[in-house]
Design an enzyme around this catalytic site. Structure first.
Site, mmCIF file in Angstrom:
data_model
loop_
_atom_site.group_PDB
_atom_site.id
_atom_site.type_symbol
_atom_site.label_atom_id
_atom_site.label_comp_id
_atom_site.label_asym_id
_atom_site.label_seq_id
_atom_site.Cartn_x
_atom_site.Cartn_y
_atom_site.Cartn_z
ATOM 1 C CD GLU A 179 -2.910 -1.231 2.316
ATOM 2 O OE1 GLU A 179 -2.847 -0.369 3.194
ATOM 3 O OE2 GLU A 179 -3.786 -2.111 2.281
ATOM 4 C CD GLU A 211 -3.123 -6.173 4.127
ATOM 5 O OE1 GLU A 211 -1.937 -5.969 3.794
ATOM 6 O OE2 GLU A 211 -3.762 -5.399 4.849
#
Ligand code: GAL
Length: 728
Positions: free
Chosen positions: A331, A407
């Site tokens: 991220e 994820e």
């Protein structure tokens, strides 16, 4: 800030040797000194690094000193601090095989033979007049020699020797049978052995085929993965092999086949354990690149250190068969900054250069941004964090024709806590700082396990997921962000003490195809809830089951297999429990009355396949102690994890009361730590006392370095004292 000092003695011939000092990880900003002279620095606290200290060591006593300092606001989770991993000094002759100097791949695999390619980096004095030879011997698991080649090292081979060895009838490394080989590389100088270097490797193939998926040894393999942070709950960040092995064991029983080392380089012990136990690893390097997430995070070091860090990581682990993919980021804000793809490309290129044998991914959480730039298409494998409903759009736009859930889920629950009424909720907060174990709560960006199961089961291009997280971890008590005393996560499928939450059985029922699962929730001890609606869920691999309360049938529930990813992808089903009906059996209107809840599971043919019951508990009168391992190594490090449960006079587990317990260890062991899995508990992990959390806790007992008997005694007011005997 912490200083470590250690005095070591070395031999008189040390000046004729090469001495390598390796840190498996030092948290953080390490400055290393030998005899008062600065040898080097290494900012990243997770990575393994080494220095050649040959010029610094003197015959006799030497002082090695290390200064470590964590900056404030440098991590989004608990990083630990200090020398939390091992340090090694290896001394060899000057002419040698370089540290991390072998690179073994198996480019061709047939039932008859495997071609084992070995690239060996040699450190040989270029002016030497000696004759050098390299003997490569492969040993099987049983230690028998199975292949060998001997070759003279010519002038062109100095620095790097490239060889191929024919390994007959190779036994493959797989998650079911993790077969390993050892390569022994012996360097001879004028017929005399001067260095011997061992490399563990496995024979296995990896392939990603667009539209088809990920193939391990030619077999389509969907990632049933979990993300795990490096801390070990009550042990903090300090590495411990027994604790890591237990984690892998618990995950394997749930059906997990892969772990993502979020968001950093793993301890070497974990990699070795995964090689040995048959667990795939997606090894990650960074949570942050150049654009800050944390004020004092890796952004401060990225420009100068990213390449060095990545090279170290890959050189250290490129031979380990468990590692199947590199993950270069999580991220990162570069997803939506100009030039972000160039940084992704730069890092991926380093991986390809150092290890062309593995694909590279990263976890992206901004699908719109990365699909509308070249960011996602740059990667070998496009990895998405959360928002699985965007997979089809991503698939349409991406040339890779493959989607990985790097994820997923971030479902929230606390072991043994149930909230009423039972409805799906986002970011729910309660006065007790817990989340419901009915597995219906998640974050605003996340969802429930089944919202991901359905993608990876129905979409041929979805290659599997890594759930956030396998175990609870220290830090990030979302959604209680800064609400004291919350201090550890609620995301874990297993709690901080290592006790499975209900969710564990949901994953197990879907992922572990080798074993049957039949699990009932909630517990059935609800004084005060008489006549109140108290839904009952059953997690099972069987297609249907009938539920009975005190002998009265509550009807049969059947998994609804008409629900698929295509017909249930609307807004409503993402906000209700529609998709859950395909994977869990839910009796939403059952009413509580004390007594017995029984579930009878039926197989596909409608025959009774299994039964299970739970019972309303009385007051606890005694304790039950169960060790994960009863025999320990007498090495001063091994740990037995003893689960302590409250039990009533009828032998039932008592889930709805708590007692403070005291622990005493005698014999060849000591009390190491204790945990109850309560993310809002302020009790110390190191004091030999703790309150149970919903009837359970786990005591950690460590062996001494002398073999013998070990006894743990557990006491609590109003409870019969209980002992358990272990051996080392
Ligand atoms: C993700 C992040 C993880 C963790 C998780 C919690 O966005 O990658 O590190 O913070 O959210 O849901």
């Amino acid at each position: 800030m912490g200083w470590y000092r250690n005095a070591i003695n070395v031999g008189n011939d040390i000046k004729n040797k090469t001495s390598i000092l390796q840190f498996d990880g030092a948290m953080s900003n390490a400055e290393v000194y030998v005899n008062g002279q600065k040898v080097g620095i290494w900012p990243n606290g997770y990575n393994s690094f080494y220095f050649d200290v040959s010029d610094f060591l003197v015959p006799g006593e030497n002082t090695i000193a290390v200064r470590l300092e964590n900056q404030p606001e440098s991590s989004r989770w608990y990083p630990g601090a200090g020398l939390y991993r091992n340090v090694h000094l290896s001394i060899s002759n000057k002419n040698k095989i370089a540290h991390w100097g072998t690179y073994v791949t198996t480019p061709t695999i047939t039932p008859e033979y495997a071609k084992v390619n070995v690239k060996t980096s040699l450190e040989i004095d270029k002016n030497s007049k000696s004759q050098f030879a390299l003997v490569q011997t492969i040993y099987n698991k049983e230690g028998q020699e199975v292949a060998q080649i001997k070759e003279v090292v010519g002038p062109y081979d100095i620095n790097k020797k490239n060889q191929s060895i024919n390994l007959p009838q190779p036994k493959l490394w797989s998650t079911e049978i993790p077969n390993l080989y050892t390569l022994k590389s012996d360097l001879y100088e004028d017929g005399k052995l001067v260095d011997s270097y061992k490399t563990t490797f496995g024979v296995r193939s990896l392939e990603i085929i667009p539209d088809k998926g990920f193939f391990l040894n030619g077999q389509k393999t969907v990632f049933k993965g979990v993300c795990i942070h490096h801390d070990l709950g009550p042990l903090g960040a300090a590495v411990n092999e027994a604790a890591l092995r237990r984690q892998v064991r618990i995950m394997k029983d749930m059906g997990v086949n892969a772990i993502r080392t979020s968001h950093n380089m793993p301890a070497p012990e974990l990699v070795k354990i995964c090689d040995e136990m048959g667990m795939m690893l997606m090894v990650e390097s960074f949570d942050e690149w150049k654009v800050p997430k944390m004020k004092n995070g890796y952004n401060l070091y990225f420009d100068q250190w990213a390449e060095k860090d990545l090279v170290n990581l890959i050189h250290h682990y490129r031979n380990n068969p468990s590692i199947i993919m590199w993950c270069i980021g999580n991220e990162v804000p570069e997803q939506y900054t100009a030039g972000g793809s160039k940084v992704a490309r730069f890092l991926q290129d380093i991986c390809h250069r150092e290890d062309p044998s593995r694909p590279v991914t990263q976890g992206m959480d901004n699908p719109d941004a990365v699909l509308n730039s070249s960011f996602a298409s740059t990667m070998d494998v496009a990895g998405f964090n959360y928002r699985p409903f965007k997979y089809p759009e991503a698939y349409k736009k991406l040339q890779q024709q493959i989607i990985l859930g790097t994820e997923t889920a971030s479902t929230l629950s606390s072991r043994g806590v149930y909230k009423f009424p039972v409805t799906r909720k986002s970011m729910a907060r309660y006065p007790d700082h817990q989340a419901s174990s009915y597995d219906v709560e998640h974050c605003s960006w996340s969802d429930l396990p089944e919202d991901n199961f359905i993608q990876h089961e129905d979409l041929p291009y979805a290659i599997g997921e890594f759930v956030w997280t396998g175990f609870d971890y220290l830090g990030e008590p979302t959604p209680y962000y800064t609400d004291w005393p919350s201090h550890s996560s609620l995301f874990g499928i297993v709690d901080l003490a290592g006790i499975p939450k209900d969710r564990y059985y949901l994953y197990r029922s879907h992922w572990n195809k080798a074993e049957n699962t039949l699990h009932i929730l909630p517990h059935w001890t609800w004084p005060g809830r008489e006549r109140d609606t108290t839904p009952i869920f059953v997690y099972t691999n069987y297609p249907a089951a009938e539920l009975f309360i005190n002998g009265k049938s509550q009807g049969i529930q059947r998994k609804d297999t008409t629900i698929n990813v295509y017909n249930s992808g609307n807004k409503e089903s993402l906000g209700n429990l529609e998709r859950q009906k395909r994977y869990r059996l839910m009796w939403m209107n059952t009413v509580y009355e004390p007594g017995i809840v029984k579930v009878v599971a039926y197989d596909d043919a409608g025959n009774i396949a299994a039964e299970k019951s739970i019972q309303t508990a009385d007051k606890a009168t005694r304790l039950e102690l169960e060790a994960d391992r009863n025999t320990l190594q007498a090495d001063g490090k091994d740990i037995s994890f003893v689960t302590v449960s409250l039990i009533d006079k009828n032998g039932n587990f008592s889930p709805a009361e708590d007692h403070e317990l005291q622990f005493r260890v005698s014999g060849q062991g000591s009390f190491k730590a204790v945990a109850n899995g309560n993310p809002a508990s302020l009790e110390s992990f190191q004091e030999p006392k703790m309150k149970t959390f919903n009837g359970k806790l786990v005591v950690l007992i460590q062996s001494t370095d002398k073999p013998g008997d070990i006894t743990l005694e557990v006491k609590g007011k109003g409870l019969k004292t209980q002992k358990i005997k272990l051996k080392s």
